[in-house]
Design a protein around this motif. Structure first.
Motif, short mmCIF file in Angstrom:
data_model
loop_
_atom_site.label_atom_id
_atom_site.label_comp_id
_atom_site.label_asym_id
_atom_site.label_seq_id
_atom_site.Cartn_x
_atom_site.Cartn_y
_atom_site.Cartn_z
N LEU A 187 0.83 -1.21 0.00
CA LEU A 187 0.00 0.00 0.00
C LEU A 187 0.86 1.26 0.00
N ARG A 188 2.02 1.21 0.61
CA ARG A 188 2.89 2.38 0.70
C ARG A 188 3.53 2.70 -0.65
N HIS A 189 3.42 1.79 -1.62
CA HIS A 189 3.99 2.03 -2.93
C HIS A 189 2.93 2.28 -4.00
N LEU A 190 1.70 2.54 -3.55
CA LEU A 190 0.67 2.93 -4.51
C LEU A 190 0.96 4.32 -5.06
N PRO A 191 0.40 4.69 -6.23
CA PRO A 191 0.56 6.06 -6.74
C PRO A 191 0.04 7.07 -5.73
N TRP A 192 0.64 8.26 -5.72
CA TRP A 192 0.27 9.25 -4.72
C TRP A 192 -1.19 9.65 -4.82
N VAL A 193 -1.74 9.63 -6.03
CA VAL A 193 -3.16 10.00 -6.18
C VAL A 193 -4.03 9.01 -5.41
N ALA A 194 -3.72 7.71 -5.54
CA ALA A 194 -4.50 6.70 -4.84
C ALA A 194 -4.33 6.81 -3.33
N ARG A 195 -3.11 7.06 -2.89
CA ARG A 195 -2.87 7.16 -1.45
C ARG A 195 -3.58 8.37 -0.84
N TYR A 196 -3.47 9.52 -1.50
CA TYR A 196 -4.08 10.72 -0.95
C TYR A 196 -5.60 10.67 -1.06
N SER A 197 -6.13 10.01 -2.08
CA SER A 197 -7.58 9.86 -2.20
C SER A 197 -8.11 8.98 -1.08
N ALA A 198 -7.42 7.88 -0.81
CA ALA A 198 -7.84 7.02 0.30
C ALA A 198 -7.74 7.75 1.63
N THR A 199 -6.71 8.58 1.78
CA THR A 199 -6.57 9.38 2.99
C THR A 199 -7.73 10.34 3.16
N VAL A 257 -1.21 14.82 5.21
CA VAL A 257 -2.43 15.26 4.49
C VAL A 257 -3.65 15.07 5.38
N ALA A 258 -3.73 13.93 6.07
CA ALA A 258 -4.86 13.67 6.96
C ALA A 258 -4.89 14.70 8.09
N THR A 259 -3.73 15.09 8.59
CA THR A 259 -3.68 16.09 9.66
C THR A 259 -4.20 17.44 9.17
N ILE A 290 -5.91 9.89 11.08
CA ILE A 290 -4.49 10.25 10.92
C ILE A 290 -3.60 9.02 11.12
N ILE A 291 -3.88 8.26 12.18
CA ILE A 291 -3.06 7.08 12.47
C ILE A 291 -3.16 6.05 11.35
N LEU A 292 -4.37 5.76 10.89
CA LEU A 292 -4.55 4.79 9.82
C LEU A 292 -3.86 5.24 8.54
N SER A 293 -3.95 6.52 8.22
CA SER A 293 -3.31 7.03 7.00
C SER A 293 -1.80 6.88 7.08
N ALA A 294 -1.22 7.19 8.24
CA ALA A 294 0.23 7.07 8.40
C ALA A 294 0.68 5.61 8.38
N VAL A 295 -0.11 4.72 8.98
CA VAL A 295 0.28 3.31 9.04
C VAL A 295 0.09 2.63 7.69
N LEU A 296 -1.07 2.83 7.08
CA LEU A 296 -1.37 2.12 5.84
C LEU A 296 -0.58 2.67 4.65
N PHE A 297 -0.32 3.96 4.64
CA PHE A 297 0.32 4.56 3.47
C PHE A 297 1.72 5.06 3.83
N ASN A 298 1.89 6.37 4.04
CA ASN A 298 3.22 6.85 4.40
C ASN A 298 3.11 8.18 5.14
N GLN A 299 4.25 8.81 5.35
CA GLN A 299 4.27 10.05 6.09
C GLN A 299 3.48 11.14 5.40
N GLY A 300 3.57 11.20 4.08
CA GLY A 300 2.82 12.22 3.34
C GLY A 300 1.33 12.09 3.56
N SER A 301 0.81 10.85 3.56
CA SER A 301 -0.62 10.64 3.79
C SER A 301 -1.02 11.07 5.20
N GLY A 302 -0.15 10.79 6.18
CA GLY A 302 -0.44 11.21 7.54
C GLY A 302 -0.51 12.72 7.67
#
Length: 338
Positions: free
Chosen positions: A11-23, A67-69, A53-65
């Protein structure tokens, strides 16, 4: 936690669009729950955003965390803090709480990312170590094979030399060949412990004695009994112990049972406090005058000199005492810390 990091690796290697959309979806779900329970949570405007915030950081990466914040901070400021529908937070207490929420969200994200980084470093180090252990095991196996081949070559040369020699030189060559053969047996037993530092005393001594029984006793009416406790001993000590067992058995079989006399030879290995004790007992004729000259610790015989040399390597002591009947030879040496 390790399984969680493994499962979220893809999940941490998904395209940034997919990661930020899920966030964004996670934050909107938290926002919807907060709206649903607005009356009960009116004093806790930020509470339900922390799981997002926690789920976004754990499932994806620091950028997603991060963004969630940011999204959580924007939604909470606009919808849950006075004045509603505006980003201008007038209450100093609410503004301080909002700032703390942002700081805590960023801190959570950074900590989770640091845990991911630490796990990745640990996994790389583990992979390197495992590859190194595999190389060492292969090298040890190859070395053992080479040693075995060299020992068998020496045995063959000694046998060839014995055929062309005359008595008593022939017997000396055969005795030397038997000793080298025992070294080969010890080496073969140690192959099973490749990559290890310690050997199990029980399995090592029992298997070695069974090999020696077929080679030294054969069809003679002599029973070999083995009682060995299970202790981890260094491989260097195992080699010396194996060679000592050979010499003591050779002495017992050579002198205790003349004229095909039947009898019993017992081999025991026990731990007594801070020492290991190896004993070879027989119920043979005992320390007769001829046998005493060949078996006493002060003897100049080659067998006894070898035993004393191996015992010295172990830092132990060697005693031979008369039994009732027969003889008992005992070797004790200190336990080496693993």
């Amino acid at each position: 936690m390790r399984e969680l990091y493994e499962k979220t690796w893809s999940l941490r290697h998904l395209p940034w669009v997919a990661r930020y959309s899920a966030t964004a979806i996670l934050v909107l779900l938290a926002f919807a729950l907060r709206q649903t329970f607005s009356d009960a949570l009116k004093d806790f405007p930020f509470l339900l955003f922390f799981p997002a915030i926690i789920l976004s950081a754990v499932l994806f990466n620091q950028g997603s965390g991060l963004v969630a914040t940011v999204l959580s901070a924007v939604l909470s400021a606009f919808f849950f803090l006075e004045p509603l529908g505006s980003f201008a937070i007038k209450d100093p207490g609410q503004f301080l709480g909002w700032c703390l929420f942002v700081v805590i969200g960023v801190a959570i994200t950074i900590i989770i990312e640091a845990q991911h980084a630490a796990y990745r470093q640990l996994k790389r180090a583990h992979d390197v170590t495992r590859a190194s252990e595999s190389d060492k095991a292969e090298l040890l196996i190859e070395t053992n094979h080479r040693i075995m081949n060299n020992l068998h070559t020496v045995i063959s040369l000694l046998h060839l030399q014995a055929r062309s020699a005359k008595e008593p030189t022939r017997e000396d060559f055969m005795t030397a060949a038997e000793r080298v053969s025992v070294m080969a047996k010890v080496q073969r037993r140690l192959v099973r412990f490749e990559g290890a530092v310690l050997a199990d005393s029980r399995s090592f001594i029992e298997e070695l004695c069974r090999d020696l029984e077929s080679a030294l006793i054969g069809l003679r009416p002599i029973r070999l009994e083995i009682e060995a406790e299970s202790h981890p001993i260094p491989l260097t000590q195992a080699v010396s112990v194996g060679l000592i067992i050979n010499e003591l058995l050779v002495n017992a079989l050579k002198y205790a049972f003349p004229e095909d006399r039947d009898g019993r030879v017992g081999v025991t290995f026990t731990r007594k406090g801070d020492e290991y004790c190896l004993a070879v007992r027989d119920d043979g004729v005992g320390l007769s005058a001829s046998r005493e000259s060949a078996s006493s610790p002060s003897s100049t015989g080659l067998g006894q000199r070898l035993i004393r040399s191996f015992v010295a390597q172990l830092g132990g002591r060697h005693e031979i005492e008369p039994g009732s009947p027969g003889t008992c030879a005992e070797v004790c040496f200190p336990v080496t810390a693993a």
